[in-house]
Design a protein around this motif. Sequence first.
Motif, PDB file in Angstrom:
ATOM      1  N   PRO A 242       0.837  -1.209   0.000  1.00  0.00           N
ATOM      2  CA  PRO A 242       0.000   0.000   0.000  1.00  0.00           C
ATOM      3  C   PRO A 242       0.872   1.260   0.000  1.00  0.00           C
ATOM      4  O   PRO A 242       1.791   1.390   0.796  1.00  0.00           O
ATOM      5  CB  PRO A 242      -0.783  -0.108   1.318  1.00  0.00           C
ATOM      6  CG  PRO A 242      -0.761  -1.556   1.654  1.00  0.00           C
ATOM      7  CD  PRO A 242       0.547  -2.068   1.160  1.00  0.00           C
ATOM      8  N   GLY A 243       0.580   2.153  -0.916  1.00  0.00           N
ATOM      9  CA  GLY A 243       1.377   3.374  -1.019  1.00  0.00           C
ATOM     10  C   GLY A 243       2.545   3.237  -1.971  1.00  0.00           C
ATOM     11  O   GLY A 243       3.166   4.235  -2.348  1.00  0.00           O
ATOM     12  N   GLY A 244       2.872   1.996  -2.372  1.00  0.00           N
ATOM     13  CA  GLY A 244       3.971   1.784  -3.308  1.00  0.00           C
ATOM     14  C   GLY A 244       3.518   1.145  -4.606  1.00  0.00           C
ATOM     15  O   GLY A 244       4.125   1.339  -5.658  1.00  0.00           O
ATOM     16  N   ASP A 245       2.435   0.375  -4.536  1.00  0.00           N
ATOM     17  CA  ASP A 245       1.941  -0.363  -5.704  1.00  0.00           C
ATOM     18  C   ASP A 245       1.121   0.566  -6.592  1.00  0.00           C
ATOM     19  O   ASP A 245       0.007   0.950  -6.256  1.00  0.00           O
ATOM     20  CB  ASP A 245       1.091  -1.551  -5.232  1.00  0.00           C
ATOM     21  CG  ASP A 245       0.589  -2.396  -6.400  1.00  0.00           C
ATOM     22  OD1 ASP A 245       1.046  -2.167  -7.536  1.00  0.00           O
ATOM     23  OD2 ASP A 245      -0.259  -3.270  -6.161  1.00  0.00           O
ATOM     24  N   ARG A 246       1.705   0.897  -7.759  1.00  0.00           N
ATOM     25  CA  ARG A 246       1.053   1.822  -8.684  1.00  0.00           C
ATOM     26  C   ARG A 246       0.314   1.110  -9.798  1.00  0.00           C
ATOM     27  O   ARG A 246      -0.354   1.754 -10.604  1.00  0.00           O
ATOM     28  CB  ARG A 246       2.116   2.707  -9.344  1.00  0.00           C
ATOM     29  CG  ARG A 246       2.756   3.604  -8.376  1.00  0.00           C
ATOM     30  CD  ARG A 246       4.144   4.033  -8.730  1.00  0.00           C
ATOM     31  NE  ARG A 246       4.411   5.271  -8.026  1.00  0.00           N
ATOM     32  CZ  ARG A 246       4.552   5.357  -6.711  1.00  0.00           C
ATOM     33  NH1 ARG A 246       4.510   4.268  -5.977  1.00  0.00           N
ATOM     34  NH2 ARG A 246       4.756   6.517  -6.132  1.00  0.00           N
ATOM     35  N   ASP A 247       0.446  -0.199  -9.887  1.00  0.00           N
ATOM     36  CA  ASP A 247      -0.074  -0.936 -11.033  1.00  0.00           C
ATOM     37  C   ASP A 247      -1.593  -0.772 -11.138  1.00  0.00           C
ATOM     38  O   ASP A 247      -2.344  -1.326 -10.342  1.00  0.00           O
ATOM     39  CB  ASP A 247       0.288  -2.419 -10.911  1.00  0.00           C
ATOM     40  CG  ASP A 247      -0.124  -3.215 -12.138  1.00  0.00           C
ATOM     41  OD1 ASP A 247      -0.582  -2.610 -13.122  1.00  0.00           O
ATOM     42  OD2 ASP A 247       0.004  -4.448 -12.111  1.00  0.00           O
ATOM     43  N   GLY A 248      -2.018  -0.006 -12.107  1.00  0.00           N
ATOM     44  CA  GLY A 248      -3.451   0.204 -12.316  1.00  0.00           C
ATOM     45  C   GLY A 248      -4.100   1.122 -11.307  1.00  0.00           C
ATOM     46  O   GLY A 248      -5.314   1.234 -11.257  1.00  0.00           O
TER      47      GLY A 248
END
Length: 861
Positions: A242-248
Amino acid sequence: MPTEPKLKRFNQNVLSKYRIYNSIFMTLPFDTLSKTVALLPLFYDTCKDGFERHEDPTTIVNTFFKKYQARRSEQSQINLLFRFIQYIERQVVLFDAVEDAAFSVVNNMEGIGTLRSLKENAQADHKTELLQEYLEAFKVRIVLTAHPTQFYPGAVLGIITDLAEAIKVDNLVEINSLLGQLGKTPFFKDKKPTPYDEAVNLIWYLKNVFYHSFGGIYDYVQQNIFDDQEIDNSLINIGFWPGGDRDGNPFVTPQITLDVARKLKESIIKCYIKDVKYLRRRLTFRGIRERIIDINHRLHNTLLHKEASSRISLEEFRKELFDIRNILIEQHQSLFVDKVTTLINRTTLFGYHFASLDIRQDSRVHDAMFRALVKELIANGNDTFPADFFELPLKAQLKHLSEVSGVIEDVEFKDEMAINIVETIRAMKTIQDKNGEIACNRYIISNNQTTLNVLQLFAMLKIIAFGDDLTADVVPLFETVTDLEASPSVMEELYTNPVYRKHLEARGNRQTIMLGFSDGTKDGGYLMANWGIFRAKEALTELSRKYDIDVIFFDGRGGPPARGGGKTHQFYASLGPTVEDKEIQLTIQGQTISSNFGTIDSSQYNMEQLISSGISNRLNDKNLEMRGEDKEVMDKLASLSYDTYVNFKKHPKFLSYLEHMSTLKYYAKTNIGSRPSKRGKSEGLVFADLRAIPFVGSWSQLKQNVPGFYGVGTALKYYEDRGEFEKVQHLYQESRFFRALIANSMMSLSKSFFNLTRYMSEDPEYGEFWTTIYTEYETTKRLILKLTGFKELMEDELVAKASIAVRESIVLPLLTIQQYALKKIQELEKAEVRDEEKIRIFEKMVTRSLFGNINASRNSA
């Protein structure tokens, strides 16, 4: 006194207690509750009897109202169904709490798969030194993802925790109050959470569960396996998406990433302050008390971001603790040494980062970002890339990408995509400077297909922030069946690239590769997704050993079997010597977090099972490689299953069935996650844009669980039809890996209930399609029972089977209401005059019923 069998312990401590506390719940003095409570059992019986007679949900609901509530108006009937939904949701919460409370009673906390068992077995086999050697090199990392597949808001999670504690000690007064609180607390969110909200929700688990359970495991290993000596290995750590995963997820910005990293650091320092306060009360000795008080003040100053000279760095904090411990040993008869050691161990595990923040983005987005970045650099007169870079042959592009050096400065970017990647990578460097390198040192490329995908990111990391001293790892994620097959050639190109190889040497000759994820099952079906990952691991292990690289496999395990998950420790214990196993890394998400790691007991137990499965895989000489003939059978099964699943996806009714007959389009309305429910911006439904969570969830809501079994039956039938079923039986007997797959598929079958949707078999548009699914279900069930020799599914997992049975019975009325509402919507949409208000009401009913159904599937992992 002999220990009762596990199922008996479950019946006594879970089932019986649930019934008792549910009866208390039914007596709460709420205005509308008494009627709901009186009528729900009657509605449940109507549902149960109706489905046994193959009645459809609409008939069942109408029969109930006609028989018991004939005088109710239509609006009053709708209100009652909503009250049923609300009450059933809370029954699920109550069952969760009762199961949590009984965890350590039902499960043997010192039995097979625990660290105590591992230690005693090693001692008996004279392998204690070997065990120590493995534990000094072995690691387990669980990565908490930003993929919510559970609908409990934070307030409800708090109630579950408190309720479980009260149930443990049978505190009836407290239980009564908490059940009252539960009855009044809303379960749904008016708006979507932000990525920062998601991070805060998961940090609750870090502070309240992992800090204690992981710390306790480390203490046990040090005291009991290493005889109180220091361990040169953190052994267990946590990754964080959370806060790092930008995928989509367009809502994850560089600022969100920085804010989450700050929150993680603040949270771990608060945990340390709490422990230091305890030490301050105990270590009242001359020469120590003053130092503890000073540590306390400096930790507070660090938390409050006071001037640098008044703060305490992690290195200083640890040095002070080691010094204090030495004084206690030398001058104070080792009083409270164990408490100081425990805190030292916590700093070893959690540093100032608490959890390692991973960055993740799709390769196609990176390509667009990279192109925007290069064009702006060229336009600004920067000579990092030649003006004709994109016209160069691929080989020349790859060479240039690996060899670029220096950090670009004084370039003012205007393109939004270029700005985003620049600020994201600079945020990684900032976090490393503030919280330590481990705080943010991995960038995952999802949908990785080529070497170019990796080297584009490799080059951007260097020129944007890190320069030639790249203190971050590029982690390719190979997801689809095609990408898994291509992964060895991609990695060989990287291993033989001199510059990338030099980077790996600087990183300890270690390469992390992420494999699978829930899209793998969505893309290739259950058997092929799992077998494709296994074969890719074998090939990548062989390749990495050839180039003297320690390959670390990071598994996207996705929760339930239908999303690539299932019984995780069985999976790791089954891998054998052809797959590198120095480290276990896997994603934990959704209800898997609360079901497997939601309490200190369950977290400790399941983490020990993971450690034990990885270590015993190495200690166990009997864990042999799968034989050639068995591999051929497995290959054939996977191939047949894949072809069957792909043909099923190509069925002309596949997408429209999901769109019109399932809850797929309602997931976007639940406000459980910050991400959009699909990837693309297309108006119509496109399979490639479907996210795995709503895709798998929709099958689950239909109680059809297609991704967890479809194609398995057809593959097994091929061998039965040829009179060669003994080949599959031999594979099942010899391969722990195949047994683990079959066990997980059985769980998916156990949660299927086709009587719920049997009415669809007569639908003029979808009847044939429904029958196709049902036929495959029946074939798979029959042949899995034949393969295992069982009389019924999961007969070797009686407690899990019993838990599933209770949960499924709790939500049976909820499923009935959902199907009733879906049918009503279909009828209203076909009417000559659309009643928009009624459609809205029934759509709300479908959405609200999603919650309890998903939450009840908690034991799917």
